[in-house]
Design a protein around this motif. Structure first.
Motif, mmCIF file in Angstrom:
data_model
loop_
_atom_site.group_PDB
_atom_site.id
_atom_site.type_symbol
_atom_site.label_atom_id
_atom_site.label_comp_id
_atom_site.label_asym_id
_atom_site.label_seq_id
_atom_site.Cartn_x
_atom_site.Cartn_y
_atom_site.Cartn_z
ATOM 1 N N ILE A 31 -11.676 12.021 -1.902
ATOM 2 C CA ILE A 31 -13.056 11.760 -1.491
ATOM 3 C C ILE A 31 -13.872 13.036 -1.667
ATOM 4 O O ILE A 31 -13.463 14.110 -1.223
ATOM 5 C CB ILE A 31 -13.138 11.281 -0.026
ATOM 6 N N THR A 32 -15.029 12.922 -2.312
ATOM 7 C CA THR A 32 -15.911 14.063 -2.528
ATOM 8 C C THR A 32 -17.326 13.701 -2.094
ATOM 9 O O THR A 32 -17.873 12.688 -2.533
ATOM 10 C CB THR A 32 -15.941 14.472 -4.012
ATOM 11 N N VAL A 33 -17.890 14.505 -1.212
ATOM 12 C CA VAL A 33 -19.290 14.322 -0.818
ATOM 13 C C VAL A 33 -20.152 14.988 -1.886
ATOM 14 O O VAL A 33 -20.141 16.208 -2.038
ATOM 15 C CB VAL A 33 -19.569 14.922 0.572
ATOM 16 N N VAL A 34 -20.876 14.182 -2.639
ATOM 17 C CA VAL A 34 -21.641 14.708 -3.776
ATOM 18 C C VAL A 34 -23.110 14.931 -3.452
ATOM 19 O O VAL A 34 -23.836 15.554 -4.234
ATOM 20 C CB VAL A 34 -21.528 13.777 -4.995
ATOM 21 N N GLY A 35 -23.563 14.418 -2.302
ATOM 22 C CA GLY A 35 -24.963 14.601 -1.956
ATOM 23 C C GLY A 35 -25.241 14.268 -0.509
ATOM 24 O O GLY A 35 -24.488 13.537 0.137
ATOM 25 N N GLU A 36 -26.334 14.829 0.012
ATOM 26 C CA GLU A 36 -26.775 14.561 1.369
ATOM 27 C C GLU A 36 -28.276 14.313 1.363
ATOM 28 O O GLU A 36 -28.986 14.748 0.446
ATOM 29 C CB GLU A 36 -26.447 15.732 2.304
ATOM 30 N N ALA A 37 -28.747 13.605 2.386
ATOM 31 C CA ALA A 37 -30.175 13.328 2.515
ATOM 32 C C ALA A 37 -30.544 13.329 3.989
ATOM 33 O O ALA A 37 -29.761 12.896 4.838
ATOM 34 C CB ALA A 37 -30.525 11.992 1.879
ATOM 35 N N ALA A 38 -31.752 13.809 4.284
ATOM 36 C CA ALA A 38 -32.207 13.912 5.667
ATOM 37 C C ALA A 38 -33.146 12.776 6.063
ATOM 38 O O ALA A 38 -33.530 12.676 7.231
ATOM 39 C CB ALA A 38 -32.900 15.263 5.890
ATOM 40 N N ASP A 39 -33.516 11.920 5.121
ATOM 41 C CA ASP A 39 -34.371 10.779 5.435
ATOM 42 C C ASP A 39 -34.139 9.675 4.405
ATOM 43 O O ASP A 39 -33.440 9.874 3.408
ATOM 44 C CB ASP A 39 -35.847 11.180 5.500
ATOM 45 N N GLY A 40 -34.743 8.508 4.665
ATOM 46 C CA GLY A 40 -34.475 7.364 3.818
ATOM 47 C C GLY A 40 -34.995 7.485 2.401
ATOM 48 O O GLY A 40 -34.341 7.055 1.447
ATOM 49 N N VAL A 41 -36.175 8.070 2.240
ATOM 50 C CA VAL A 41 -36.728 8.239 0.902
ATOM 51 C C VAL A 41 -35.837 9.146 0.064
ATOM 52 O O VAL A 41 -35.523 8.851 -1.100
ATOM 53 C CB VAL A 41 -38.158 8.811 0.978
ATOM 54 N N GLU A 42 -35.404 10.255 0.668
ATOM 55 C CA GLU A 42 -34.516 11.173 -0.041
ATOM 56 C C GLU A 42 -33.188 10.510 -0.353
ATOM 57 O O GLU A 42 -32.609 10.722 -1.429
ATOM 58 C CB GLU A 42 -34.299 12.435 0.788
ATOM 59 N N CYS A 43 -32.691 9.686 0.560
ATOM 60 C CA CYS A 43 -31.418 8.991 0.346
ATOM 61 C C CYS A 43 -31.483 8.108 -0.897
ATOM 62 O O CYS A 43 -30.570 8.123 -1.727
ATOM 63 C CB CYS A 43 -31.064 8.152 1.571
ATOM 64 N N ILE A 44 -32.551 7.332 -1.026
ATOM 65 C CA ILE A 44 -32.683 6.454 -2.185
ATOM 66 C C ILE A 44 -32.747 7.263 -3.471
ATOM 67 O O ILE A 44 -32.099 6.931 -4.472
ATOM 68 C CB ILE A 44 -33.926 5.564 -2.026
ATOM 69 N N GLU A 45 -33.505 8.357 -3.443
ATOM 70 C CA GLU A 45 -33.626 9.191 -4.641
ATOM 71 C C GLU A 45 -32.286 9.807 -5.041
ATOM 72 O O GLU A 45 -31.884 9.754 -6.215
ATOM 73 C CB GLU A 45 -34.654 10.295 -4.384
ATOM 74 N N VAL A 46 -31.583 10.368 -4.058
ATOM 75 C CA VAL A 46 -30.293 11.008 -4.329
ATOM 76 C C VAL A 46 -29.272 9.971 -4.798
ATOM 77 O O VAL A 46 -28.523 10.202 -5.755
ATOM 78 C CB VAL A 46 -29.788 11.749 -3.075
ATOM 79 N N ALA A 47 -29.232 8.813 -4.131
ATOM 80 C CA ALA A 47 -28.256 7.780 -4.493
ATOM 81 C C ALA A 47 -28.500 7.253 -5.903
ATOM 82 O O ALA A 47 -27.554 7.064 -6.676
ATOM 83 C CB ALA A 47 -28.303 6.643 -3.479
ATOM 84 N N ARG A 48 -29.754 7.010 -6.258
ATOM 85 C CA ARG A 48 -30.050 6.500 -7.595
ATOM 86 C C ARG A 48 -29.752 7.541 -8.673
ATOM 87 O O ARG A 48 -29.375 7.193 -9.791
ATOM 88 C CB ARG A 48 -31.505 6.060 -7.658
ATOM 89 N N ARG A 49 -29.919 8.805 -8.322
ATOM 90 C CA ARG A 49 -29.665 9.853 -9.312
ATOM 91 C C ARG A 49 -28.175 10.099 -9.494
ATOM 92 O O ARG A 49 -27.697 10.281 -10.614
ATOM 93 C CB ARG A 49 -30.359 11.143 -8.883
ATOM 94 N N LEU A 50 -27.408 10.084 -8.402
ATOM 95 C CA LEU A 50 -25.993 10.443 -8.463
ATOM 96 C C LEU A 50 -25.069 9.235 -8.622
ATOM 97 O O LEU A 50 -23.920 9.398 -9.028
ATOM 98 C CB LEU A 50 -25.596 11.219 -7.201
ATOM 99 N N ARG A 51 -25.546 8.025 -8.278
ATOM 100 C CA ARG A 51 -24.742 6.808 -8.370
ATOM 101 C C ARG A 51 -23.370 6.973 -7.714
ATOM 102 O O ARG A 51 -22.322 6.801 -8.357
ATOM 103 C CB ARG A 51 -24.558 6.386 -9.835
ATOM 104 N N PRO A 52 -23.323 7.300 -6.429
ATOM 105 C CA PRO A 52 -22.034 7.451 -5.748
ATOM 106 C C PRO A 52 -21.343 6.103 -5.568
ATOM 107 O O PRO A 52 -21.973 5.041 -5.692
ATOM 108 C CB PRO A 52 -22.427 8.031 -4.381
#
Length: 224
Positions: A31-52
């Motif tokens: 298991i590797t944590v590839v990204g973190e987000a402090a709010d919902g908008v950032e979460c969507i951006e990070v998730a769409r960019r990294l595709r975890p």
């Protein structure tokens, strides 16, 4: 996913929570944590960019809450939905049905044990689901005792057999596959086969949605 790396994004407005989850998951082989987000908008951006493989999202976050996050990442109409596990607390009971409709594949208490956190991530990565038993029991209905609905409700059962309805009711009150085996004297493979049939007949993706269907259609209800 047993031999592949599981990439995870963690979204929570509390840095200490993110750090704790990251520490627990990062110590787990595979298991590797590839990204973190402090709010919902950032979460969507990070998730769409990294595709975890898995997104862990707190329900309460600034800008966009976890319910909207899961709708945008995994909801109806999303072309390539992600596996989103929502993090909840006991004072957020009313949010679960919305989370289910929006595409969440699991629910976890914020104070869940490290083992349960890891298990939830691994289950989500497989396309399965895990709901903390305490979350299932409290969030799907506030109940002290459960009654099986009478057979007259079977017209809402979408063609399920009597045995399949037994499986549905046990899933609805938070029983694991092994507990269902014990309750019905069935093998694990047989329980999994029944669950697959149930999901196909109901048109749902996982046991979380099976449980939601059971409560919404009266297959189980709170005891009086």
């Amino acid at each position: 996913m047993a031999d592949a790396r599981i990439d995870v994004v963690i979204a929570d407005d509390q840095q200490m929570v993110r750090a704790g989850f990251s520490l627990i998951l990062g110590a787990q082989p595979g298991i590797t944590v590839v990204g973190e987000a402090a709010d919902g908008v950032e979460c969507i951006e990070v998730a769409r960019r990294l595709r975890p493989h898995v997104v862990l999202a707190d329900i309460r976050m600034p800008r966009l809450d976890g319910l909207e996050v899961v709708r945008q990442l995994a909801g109806p109409g999303v072309a390539d939905p992600m596996n989103v596990v929502l993090i909840t607390t006991f004072d957020q009971d009313d949010y679960v049905r919305t989370g289910l409709r929006n595409g969440a594949c699991g629910f976890l208490l914020k104070d869940a044990s490290p083992a349960l956190l890891v298990e939830a991530v691994q289950a989500a990565a497989r396309g399965d689901s895990l709901v903390s038993p305490a979350v299932t029991v409290r969030l799907l209905k506030h109940m002290e005792r459960v009654e099986w609905a009478p057979e007259s409700t079977s017209e809402a059962a979408a063609g399920l057999s009597e045995r399949e309805m037994d499986i549905v009711r046990l899933v609805a009150v938070g029983r694991t596959n092994h507990e269902i085996c014990d309750a019905l004297s069935l093998s694990l493979s047989t329980v999994k086969t029944y669950l697959a049939r149930v999901q196909a007949k109901l048109g749902v993706r996982n046991r979380v949605e099976v449980a939601a269907w059971a409560w919404e259609h009266g297959a189980v209800r709170p005891g009086r």
